[in-house]
Scaffold this motif. Structure first.
Motif, PDB file in Angstrom:
ATOM      1  N   ASN A  78     -58.639   0.088  88.674  1.00 50.83           N
ATOM      2  CA  ASN A  78     -57.679  -0.776  87.978  1.00 50.83           C
ATOM      3  C   ASN A  78     -57.406  -1.975  88.634  1.00 50.83           C
ATOM      4  O   ASN A  78     -56.701  -1.973  89.607  1.00 50.83           O
ATOM      5  CB  ASN A  78     -56.222   0.162  87.545  1.00 50.83           C
ATOM      6  N   TYR A 102     -57.632  -1.408  83.132  1.00 52.39           N
ATOM      7  CA  TYR A 102     -56.674  -0.264  82.523  1.00 52.39           C
ATOM      8  C   TYR A 102     -56.729   0.568  83.602  1.00 52.39           C
ATOM      9  O   TYR A 102     -57.757   0.886  84.544  1.00 52.39           O
ATOM     10  CB  TYR A 102     -57.238   0.219  81.170  1.00 52.39           C
ATOM     11  N   ASN A 108     -58.517   6.131  78.313  1.00 52.80           N
ATOM     12  CA  ASN A 108     -58.884   4.931  78.420  1.00 52.80           C
ATOM     13  C   ASN A 108     -60.293   4.316  78.354  1.00 52.80           C
ATOM     14  O   ASN A 108     -60.786   3.577  77.938  1.00 52.80           O
ATOM     15  CB  ASN A 108     -57.820   4.117  79.446  1.00 52.80           C
TER      16      ASN A 108
END
Length: 148
Positions: A78, A102, A108
């Motif tokens: 991320n 994300y 995700n």
């Protein structure tokens, strides 16, 4: 309307920033991805893809180019979290790092995969369903009808 499905596999690591369990540590999975498309088979005797919604080979190329090749044997990090530094350090050491915007959870990743596949589908062919196994008995699902 016909639905077709092809199954893909890839090995990818991830690390979850701020998570309160074991997955806060860098670790990998043998992912299994099911991709289902829907459409009407081509009805043109002179078309090389006659009778197909989409050629399985064409779908294979999309997933290989967009998911498998970029993510296989890499680590998803991320980049919007302090793990950005971890990813940069891993990259400096020669590791394959995929910086994403994300938290790289199965959920995700499904959104990302859907977006990557949809932009390459021919007219009249729609992404209907995705299933991403993180382990043999843990997976997430994405259904087109659930998207707004």
């Amino acid at each position: 309307m016909i639905r077709i499905t092809k199954i893909f596999t890839f090995e990818t690591a991830h690390v979850l920033y701020g998570y309160d369990g074991k997955c806060k540590n860098l670790h990998g999975h043998s992912y299994k991805l099911y991709v289902s498309l829907k459409g009407k088979p081509i009805e043109d005797l002179h078309h090389v893809k006659n009778g197909m919604v989409i050629d399985f080979g064409d779908l294979k190329k999309i997933v290989k180019d967009e998911i498998q090749d970029p993510w296989d044997h890499g680590v998803l990090v991320n980049a919007l979290s302090p793990h950005l530094e971890l990813g940069e350090n891993l990259e400096k050491e020669g590791h394959k790092v995929i910086f994403c915007n994300y938290q790289p959870t199965c959920e995700n990743m499904l959104y990302d995969i859907a977006e990557k596949i949809q932009k390459h589908l021919p007219e009249g062919v729609e992404l209907a369903y995705l299933k991403l196994h993180e382990t043999e008995n843990s997976y997430g699902e994405w259904f087109a009808e659930d998207q707004l």
